[in-house]
Design an enzyme around this catalytic site. Structure first.
Site, short mmCIF file in Angstrom:
data_model
loop_
_atom_site.label_atom_id
_atom_site.label_comp_id
_atom_site.label_asym_id
_atom_site.label_seq_id
_atom_site.Cartn_x
_atom_site.Cartn_y
_atom_site.Cartn_z
N ASP A 91 -8.31 3.67 1.45
CA ASP A 91 -7.34 4.08 2.47
C ASP A 91 -8.09 4.53 3.73
OD1 ASP A 91 -5.37 5.20 3.98
OD2 ASP A 91 -4.57 6.49 2.39
N ASN A 133 2.24 1.41 4.38
CA ASN A 133 2.58 0.13 5.02
C ASN A 133 2.33 0.15 6.53
OD1 ASN A 133 5.49 -2.01 5.52
ND2 ASN A 133 3.45 -2.63 5.00
N CYS A 148 0.87 -1.19 0.00
CA CYS A 148 0.00 0.00 0.00
C CYS A 148 0.90 1.24 0.00
CB CYS A 148 -0.97 -0.03 1.18
SG CYS A 148 -0.20 0.01 2.81
N CYS A 207 -1.38 0.58 7.43
CA CYS A 207 -2.82 0.24 7.55
C CYS A 207 -3.18 -0.96 6.67
CB CYS A 207 -3.70 1.44 7.18
SG CYS A 207 -3.39 2.93 8.17
N ARG A 208 -3.38 -0.74 5.36
CA ARG A 208 -3.95 -1.78 4.51
C ARG A 208 -3.04 -2.98 4.29
NH1 ARG A 208 -5.17 2.24 -0.20
NH2 ARG A 208 -3.27 3.08 0.73
N SER A 209 -1.77 -2.73 3.90
CA SER A 209 -0.94 -3.90 3.55
C SER A 209 -0.54 -4.74 4.76
CB SER A 209 0.27 -3.51 2.69
OG SER A 209 1.11 -2.61 3.34
#
Ligand code: 4NP
Length: 172
Positions: A129, A14, A11, A16-18
């Site tokens: 996001d 690095n 993301c 939150c999402r990934s």
């Protein structure tokens, strides 16, 4: 299994999402008894948070689903194209940024958007996001990454012609 299947989720930050995707996919393969088959990591296209633990709300939401995040933030780099088999982007902007570093078609082919594996949607929408959202945004992301992980794992097993029977035989 001799050679592991290597996957990196990417993301922007690095945090939150990934890392949520890395945790969800790791948790899924562990539950299926497939941990030995995989090497799983995550990275960010930006360097804003290098060395940091994941966002506290990402960590909290994952923990509530029984997933402990242990990742430390790192930036995606060209060498990741040489190491990983699958480079999984969370959104279109990550996808373009990753592709801008690729040097040949074989490397470009490794890059995919995660939600192509989300059974609830058509096409390949972004994993949104959640950085500026409240907890509901993070929970939405967690739902997406858990669901997409199921589709991704099934796709990999099919793509590598691995059946559950192969796996059981390998364990014996
Ligand atoms: P991520 O979210 O890409 O899902 O980790 C973000 C984290 C940090 C920032 C932006 C997005 N930031 O601008 O610091």
């Amino acid at each position: 299994m001799s050679e592991k299947i290597k996957v990196v989720f990417v993301c922007l930050g690095n945090i939150c999402r990934s890392p949520a995707a890395e945790g969800a996919f790791k948790n899924l393969v562990e539950k299926k008894g497939l941990s030995d088959l995989f090497e799983i990591d995550s990275a960010g296209t930006a360097d804003y948070h290098v060395g940091e633990t994941p966002h506290e709300t990402t960590t909290k939401v994952a923990r509530e689903r029984g997933i402990i995040l242990k990742h430390l933030c790192r930036q995606f780099q060209y060498a990741d194209f040489l190491k990983f088999d699958y480079i999984i982007a969370m959104d279109n902007s990550n996808y373009k940024n990753i592709l801008s570093l690729a040097r040949d078609d074989a490397q470009r082919k490794k890059v995919m958007k995660f939600r192509r594996f989300d059974a609830n949607v058509k096409g390949e929408p972004d994993v949104p996001d959640p950085y500026y959202d409240g907890i509901a945004g993070f929970e939405h992301v967690q739902d997406i990454v858990e669901r997409s992980s199921v589709g991704f794992l099934n796709w990999i097993l099919e793509n590598h012609h691995i059946t559950m029977q192969d796996i059981e035989e390998n364990e014996e």
